[in-house]
Design a protein around this motif. Structure first.
Motif, PDB file in Angstrom:
ATOM      1  N   LEU A  37      75.649-166.340 -34.792  1.00 53.37           N
ATOM      2  CA  LEU A  37      75.848-166.605 -36.213  1.00 53.37           C
ATOM      3  C   LEU A  37      74.774-167.542 -36.759  1.00 53.37           C
ATOM      4  O   LEU A  37      74.284-167.362 -37.868  1.00 53.37           O
ATOM      5  CB  LEU A  37      77.233-167.215 -36.456  1.00 53.37           C
ATOM      6  N   ARG A  38      74.399-168.549 -35.985  1.00 56.40           N
ATOM      7  CA  ARG A  38      73.382-169.511 -36.440  1.00 56.40           C
ATOM      8  C   ARG A  38      72.012-168.855 -36.589  1.00 56.40           C
ATOM      9  O   ARG A  38      71.189-169.307 -37.375  1.00 56.40           O
ATOM     10  CB  ARG A  38      73.290-170.674 -35.470  1.00 56.40           C
ATOM     11  N   GLN A  39      71.762-167.783 -35.862  1.00 54.26           N
ATOM     12  CA  GLN A  39      70.470-167.102 -35.926  1.00 54.26           C
ATOM     13  C   GLN A  39      70.374-166.126 -37.093  1.00 54.26           C
ATOM     14  O   GLN A  39      69.285-165.690 -37.438  1.00 54.26           O
ATOM     15  CB  GLN A  39      70.189-166.373 -34.617  1.00 54.26           C
ATOM     16  N   LEU A  40      71.509-165.796 -37.705  1.00 56.93           N
ATOM     17  CA  LEU A  40      71.497-164.847 -38.805  1.00 56.93           C
ATOM     18  C   LEU A  40      70.902-165.471 -40.063  1.00 56.93           C
ATOM     19  O   LEU A  40      71.160-166.636 -40.360  1.00 56.93           O
ATOM     20  CB  LEU A  40      72.923-164.381 -39.125  1.00 56.93           C
ATOM     21  N   PRO A  41      70.131-164.693 -40.819  1.00 55.20           N
ATOM     22  CA  PRO A  41      69.665-165.184 -42.120  1.00 55.20           C
ATOM     23  C   PRO A  41      70.859-165.366 -43.062  1.00 55.20           C
ATOM     24  O   PRO A  41      71.933-164.789 -42.850  1.00 55.20           O
ATOM     25  CB  PRO A  41      68.752-164.067 -42.627  1.00 55.20           C
ATOM     26  N   GLU A  42      70.668-166.137 -44.111  1.00 55.27           N
ATOM     27  CA  GLU A  42      71.764-166.461 -45.031  1.00 55.27           C
ATOM     28  C   GLU A  42      72.401-165.205 -45.625  1.00 55.27           C
ATOM     29  O   GLU A  42      73.624-165.111 -45.724  1.00 55.27           O
ATOM     30  CB  GLU A  42      71.241-167.352 -46.154  1.00 55.27           C
ATOM     31  N   LYS A  43      71.591-164.239 -45.995  1.00 57.48           N
ATOM     32  CA  LYS A  43      72.111-163.011 -46.602  1.00 57.48           C
ATOM     33  C   LYS A  43      73.027-162.260 -45.628  1.00 57.48           C
ATOM     34  O   LYS A  43      74.114-161.819 -45.999  1.00 57.48           O
ATOM     35  CB  LYS A  43      70.956-162.113 -47.036  1.00 57.48           C
ATOM     36  N   GLU A  44      72.595-162.135 -44.387  1.00 55.02           N
ATOM     37  CA  GLU A  44      73.394-161.427 -43.386  1.00 55.02           C
ATOM     38  C   GLU A  44      74.664-162.207 -43.053  1.00 55.02           C
ATOM     39  O   GLU A  44      75.713-161.613 -42.794  1.00 55.02           O
ATOM     40  CB  GLU A  44      72.578-161.174 -42.127  1.00 55.02           C
ATOM     41  N   LEU A  45      74.581-163.524 -43.067  1.00 53.06           N
ATOM     42  CA  LEU A  45      75.758-164.343 -42.808  1.00 53.06           C
ATOM     43  C   LEU A  45      76.782-164.147 -43.926  1.00 53.06           C
ATOM     44  O   LEU A  45      77.986-164.034 -43.662  1.00 53.06           O
ATOM     45  CB  LEU A  45      75.372-165.816 -42.681  1.00 53.06           C
ATOM     46  N   ASN A  46      76.313-164.054 -45.171  1.00 52.58           N
ATOM     47  CA  ASN A  46      77.211-163.780 -46.296  1.00 52.58           C
ATOM     48  C   ASN A  46      77.860-162.408 -46.161  1.00 52.58           C
ATOM     49  O   ASN A  46      79.057-162.244 -46.441  1.00 52.58           O
ATOM     50  CB  ASN A  46      76.458-163.860 -47.629  1.00 52.58           C
TER      51      ASN A  46
END
Length: 70
Positions: A7-16
């Motif tokens: 989860l920490r490696q995901l970009p902000e858009k993908e995390l959203n």
């Protein structure tokens, strides 16, 4: 479900997007639970914890991006 490290490696858009997906899954699980068709009731707690983890990571990223106040 993704691990904290993933989860920490995901970009902000993908995390959203992941947060939206898990939120929808939680809503569906709540409806299934209310109708009595949910077999794995432990999923409700797992999904809530996953959402909380993602929101915490988003807040941490937001704080680290802000300039430090003097």
């Amino acid at each position: 479900m993704l691990t904290n490290q993933e989860l920490r490696q995901l970009p902000e858009k993908e995390l959203n997007e992941e947060l939206t997906r898990v939120s929808r899954e939680l809503m569906k699980a709540k409806m299934d639970h209310a109708s009595g068709t949910l077999k794995e009731t432990h999923r409700l707690k797992e999904l809530k914890l996953c959402i909380a983890r993602m929101k915490t990571m988003m807040k941490e990223a937001e704080k680290s991006a802000m300039p430090a106040k003097k």
